[in-house]
Motif scaffolding. Structure first.
Motif, mmCIF file in Angstrom:
data_model
loop_
_atom_site.group_PDB
_atom_site.id
_atom_site.type_symbol
_atom_site.label_atom_id
_atom_site.label_comp_id
_atom_site.label_asym_id
_atom_site.label_seq_id
_atom_site.Cartn_x
_atom_site.Cartn_y
_atom_site.Cartn_z
ATOM 1 N N LEU A 1 -0.276 -33.297 -57.175
ATOM 2 C CA LEU A 1 -0.434 -31.851 -57.302
ATOM 3 C C LEU A 1 -1.068 -31.451 -58.626
ATOM 4 O O LEU A 1 -1.942 -30.580 -58.663
ATOM 5 C CB LEU A 1 0.929 -31.170 -57.145
ATOM 6 C CG LEU A 1 0.946 -29.655 -57.331
ATOM 7 C CD1 LEU A 1 0.036 -28.972 -56.315
ATOM 8 C CD2 LEU A 1 2.370 -29.133 -57.231
ATOM 9 N N GLY A 2 -0.635 -32.059 -59.726
ATOM 10 C CA GLY A 2 -1.183 -31.703 -61.030
ATOM 11 C C GLY A 2 -2.693 -31.885 -61.084
ATOM 12 O O GLY A 2 -3.416 -31.044 -61.632
ATOM 13 N N GLN A 3 -3.171 -32.980 -60.495
ATOM 14 C CA GLN A 3 -4.610 -33.255 -60.482
ATOM 15 C C GLN A 3 -5.349 -32.228 -59.628
ATOM 16 O O GLN A 3 -6.391 -31.694 -60.029
ATOM 17 C CB GLN A 3 -4.873 -34.656 -59.945
ATOM 18 C CG GLN A 3 -6.357 -35.019 -59.858
ATOM 19 C CD GLN A 3 -6.563 -36.411 -59.280
ATOM 20 O OE1 GLN A 3 -5.719 -37.303 -59.419
ATOM 21 N NE2 GLN A 3 -7.681 -36.613 -58.602
ATOM 22 N N ARG A 4 -4.804 -31.936 -58.450
ATOM 23 C CA ARG A 4 -5.445 -30.950 -57.572
ATOM 24 C C ARG A 4 -5.458 -29.570 -58.221
ATOM 25 O O ARG A 4 -6.425 -28.816 -58.091
ATOM 26 C CB ARG A 4 -4.714 -30.897 -56.233
ATOM 27 C CG ARG A 4 -4.972 -32.093 -55.337
ATOM 28 C CD ARG A 4 -4.244 -31.979 -54.018
ATOM 29 N NE ARG A 4 -2.821 -32.258 -54.156
ATOM 30 C CZ ARG A 4 -1.870 -31.670 -53.434
ATOM 31 N NH1 ARG A 4 -2.171 -30.742 -52.565
ATOM 32 N NH2 ARG A 4 -0.615 -32.014 -53.605
ATOM 33 N N LEU A 5 -4.383 -29.246 -58.928
ATOM 34 C CA LEU A 5 -4.308 -27.951 -59.597
ATOM 35 C C LEU A 5 -5.348 -27.852 -60.705
ATOM 36 O O LEU A 5 -6.030 -26.827 -60.845
ATOM 37 C CB LEU A 5 -2.905 -27.749 -60.163
ATOM 38 C CG LEU A 5 -2.647 -26.429 -60.884
ATOM 39 C CD1 LEU A 5 -2.841 -25.255 -59.943
ATOM 40 C CD2 LEU A 5 -1.237 -26.419 -61.470
ATOM 41 N N ARG A 6 -5.489 -28.896 -61.502
ATOM 42 C CA ARG A 6 -6.487 -28.903 -62.581
ATOM 43 C C ARG A 6 -7.892 -28.736 -62.024
ATOM 44 O O ARG A 6 -8.708 -27.974 -62.558
ATOM 45 C CB ARG A 6 -6.388 -30.192 -63.385
ATOM 46 C CG ARG A 6 -5.116 -30.308 -64.235
ATOM 47 C CD ARG A 6 -4.998 -31.694 -64.842
ATOM 48 N NE ARG A 6 -6.146 -31.996 -65.699
ATOM 49 C CZ ARG A 6 -6.768 -33.167 -65.723
ATOM 50 N NH1 ARG A 6 -6.367 -34.155 -64.936
ATOM 51 N NH2 ARG A 6 -7.778 -33.371 -66.538
ATOM 52 N N GLU A 7 -8.178 -29.447 -60.937
ATOM 53 C CA GLU A 7 -9.506 -29.348 -60.330
ATOM 54 C C GLU A 7 -9.765 -27.943 -59.792
ATOM 55 O O GLU A 7 -10.871 -27.407 -59.948
ATOM 56 C CB GLU A 7 -9.631 -30.380 -59.207
ATOM 57 C CG GLU A 7 -9.646 -31.816 -59.709
ATOM 58 C CD GLU A 7 -9.529 -32.839 -58.589
ATOM 59 O OE1 GLU A 7 -9.305 -32.419 -57.427
ATOM 60 O OE2 GLU A 7 -9.661 -34.053 -58.868
ATOM 61 N N ALA A 8 -8.746 -27.330 -59.183
ATOM 62 C CA ALA A 8 -8.911 -25.986 -58.631
ATOM 63 C C ALA A 8 -9.092 -24.951 -59.744
ATOM 64 O O ALA A 8 -9.909 -24.029 -59.619
ATOM 65 C CB ALA A 8 -7.700 -25.625 -57.774
ATOM 66 N N LEU A 9 -8.341 -25.090 -60.829
ATOM 67 C CA LEU A 9 -8.487 -24.161 -61.953
ATOM 68 C C LEU A 9 -9.881 -24.245 -62.564
ATOM 69 O O LEU A 9 -10.486 -23.218 -62.903
ATOM 70 C CB LEU A 9 -7.428 -24.458 -63.021
ATOM 71 C CG LEU A 9 -6.060 -23.831 -62.828
ATOM 72 C CD1 LEU A 9 -5.058 -24.418 -63.818
ATOM 73 C CD2 LEU A 9 -6.124 -22.313 -62.978
ATOM 74 N N GLU A 10 -10.396 -25.454 -62.698
ATOM 75 C CA GLU A 10 -11.737 -25.603 -63.275
ATOM 76 C C GLU A 10 -12.791 -25.061 -62.320
ATOM 77 O O GLU A 10 -13.731 -24.367 -62.740
ATOM 78 C CB GLU A 10 -12.015 -27.072 -63.599
ATOM 79 C CG GLU A 10 -13.372 -27.278 -64.249
ATOM 80 C CD GLU A 10 -13.558 -28.681 -64.803
ATOM 81 O OE1 GLU A 10 -14.650 -28.950 -65.353
ATOM 82 O OE2 GLU A 10 -12.627 -29.506 -64.702
ATOM 83 N N ARG A 11 -12.615 -25.343 -61.045
ATOM 84 C CA ARG A 11 -13.598 -24.927 -60.039
ATOM 85 C C ARG A 11 -13.628 -23.400 -59.870
ATOM 86 O O ARG A 11 -14.699 -22.799 -59.777
ATOM 87 C CB ARG A 11 -13.268 -25.599 -58.703
ATOM 88 C CG ARG A 11 -14.237 -25.286 -57.578
ATOM 89 C CD ARG A 11 -13.898 -26.102 -56.341
ATOM 90 N NE ARG A 11 -12.563 -25.827 -55.823
ATOM 91 C CZ ARG A 11 -11.545 -26.683 -55.866
ATOM 92 N NH1 ARG A 11 -11.694 -27.869 -56.415
ATOM 93 N NH2 ARG A 11 -10.373 -26.363 -55.357
ATOM 94 N N GLU A 12 -12.445 -22.783 -59.833
ATOM 95 C CA GLU A 12 -12.378 -21.356 -59.499
ATOM 96 C C GLU A 12 -12.308 -20.440 -60.715
ATOM 97 O O GLU A 12 -12.668 -19.264 -60.618
ATOM 98 C CB GLU A 12 -11.175 -21.097 -58.582
ATOM 99 C CG GLU A 12 -11.270 -21.854 -57.262
ATOM 100 C CD GLU A 12 -10.233 -21.406 -56.257
ATOM 101 O OE1 GLU A 12 -9.776 -20.244 -56.344
ATOM 102 O OE2 GLU A 12 -9.871 -22.222 -55.381
ATOM 103 N N HIS A 13 -11.808 -20.945 -61.831
ATOM 104 C CA HIS A 13 -11.639 -20.079 -63.005
ATOM 105 C C HIS A 13 -12.274 -20.629 -64.274
ATOM 106 O O HIS A 13 -12.134 -20.024 -65.336
ATOM 107 C CB HIS A 13 -10.141 -19.831 -63.258
ATOM 108 C CG HIS A 13 -9.455 -19.123 -62.128
ATOM 109 N ND1 HIS A 13 -9.611 -17.777 -61.882
ATOM 110 C CD2 HIS A 13 -8.593 -19.591 -61.175
ATOM 111 C CE1 HIS A 13 -8.882 -17.443 -60.831
ATOM 112 N NE2 HIS A 13 -8.260 -18.515 -60.381
ATOM 113 N N ASP A 14 -12.908 -21.788 -64.161
ATOM 114 C CA ASP A 14 -13.508 -22.436 -65.328
ATOM 115 C C ASP A 14 -12.480 -22.663 -66.439
ATOM 116 O O ASP A 14 -12.772 -22.540 -67.622
ATOM 117 C CB ASP A 14 -14.684 -21.603 -65.865
ATOM 118 C CG ASP A 14 -15.599 -22.431 -66.774
ATOM 119 O OD1 ASP A 14 -15.666 -23.662 -66.580
ATOM 120 O OD2 ASP A 14 -16.214 -21.855 -67.686
ATOM 121 N N ILE A 15 -11.239 -22.984 -66.025
ATOM 122 C CA ILE A 15 -10.157 -23.294 -66.961
ATOM 123 C C ILE A 15 -9.920 -24.797 -66.905
ATOM 124 O O ILE A 15 -9.669 -25.355 -65.832
ATOM 125 C CB ILE A 15 -8.869 -22.546 -66.597
ATOM 126 C CG1 ILE A 15 -9.048 -21.031 -66.761
ATOM 127 C CG2 ILE A 15 -7.693 -23.032 -67.459
ATOM 128 C CD1 ILE A 15 -7.884 -20.212 -66.239
#
Length: 250
Positions: free
Chosen positions: A169-183
């Motif tokens: 989950l942590g990895q998927r969350l990091r990828e989603a934050l970068e993809r959708e919010h550039d975080i």
């Protein structure tokens, strides 16, 4: 309705009267499935399909118990919940909607990755938690109850079982934050974010990560700065929509 769950329900009701029952199958880190439910007041499960199965389960203490693996017997929600669980937005924005006052689950192992929970709840219908004698009666019979569930559902296999397991989950969350919010969060910052949302205090997070509470506070400040937020409420608002999308495919 299935006959066996009704008989199982009647058996447990002889040990501890309850207002509602739901049987949930957890399958690794995929979206869980509801196998059976009954209730006195229908409001208790209104948020289940849209909110709980839509991603809120990722913050549920019972789901976290499942991830430990090889879990059997009785668990009372507030006994396994993190120390600040009642302060979380999961608790105040989801759990309170259900009107649940107390919840006890029987855990059963079906396969290495599949855990079933039969969750018995007390809600506004009775207006009071389980009594000490009721909890004691359940604990005295916990392995029998688990064994009965395992025998009945031994052939259960969730859809998509043969598919590759999702990334942590942590990895998927990091990828989603970068993809959708550039975080761009570090693995440790994403880990701390999840601990915060599940209801762990800085002290509790430190114990899990084997660092001091002061170090956790540094991680928290870094996390909030990167996300341009200043509170747990804002963190919840940022991440919950991502959880929903991360679990759309199960």
């Amino acid at each position: 309705m299935p006959e066996w769950p009704r008989r199982f329900s009647a058996l447990v009701k002889g040990l501890a009267a309850f207002d509602n029952l739901i049987v949930i199958a957890y399958h690794g880190e995929r979206r869980p499935a509801v196998l059976y439910r009954e209730y006195t007041d229908p409001v208790v499960y209104l948020p289940m399909d849209s909110q709980y199965l839509g991603g809120a389960y990722l913050l549920d203490p019972f789901y976290r118990e499942h991830l430990k693996g090889d879990v059997r017997g009785i668990r009372r929600l507030m006994d396994v919940a993190p120390d600040h669980f009642r302060r979380t937005h999961y608790y105040n924005n989801y759990y309170k909607q259900t009107t649940l006052l107390d919840e006890v689950a029987v855990f059963a192992n079906i396969t290495e990755n599949v855990t079933l929970t039969a969750c018995f709840g007390r809600d506004r219908s009775s207006g009071k938690p389980f009594g000490k004698r009721e909890i004691q009666a359940l604990r005295q019979n916990e392995l029998t109850l688990s064994a009965l569930m395992e025998a009945h559902w031994r052939g259960y296999r969730p859809e998509g079982e043969a598919e590759a397991a999702p990334a942590p989950l942590g990895q998927r969350l990091r990828e989603a934050l970068e993809r959708e919010h550039d975080i761009r969060l570090s693995p440790r910052q994403a880990e701390v974010a999840l601990f915060i949302l599940r209801g762990h205090s800085s002290l509790s997070i430190g114990l899990h990560l084997d660092v001091s509470a002061q170090t956790v506070k540094v991680f928290r400040r870094q996390l909030y700065a990167k996300c341009n937020i200043s509170s747990q409420a804002e963190l919840f608002a940022l991440l919950m929509p991502l959880f929903a999308r991360l679990t759309e495919k199960g």
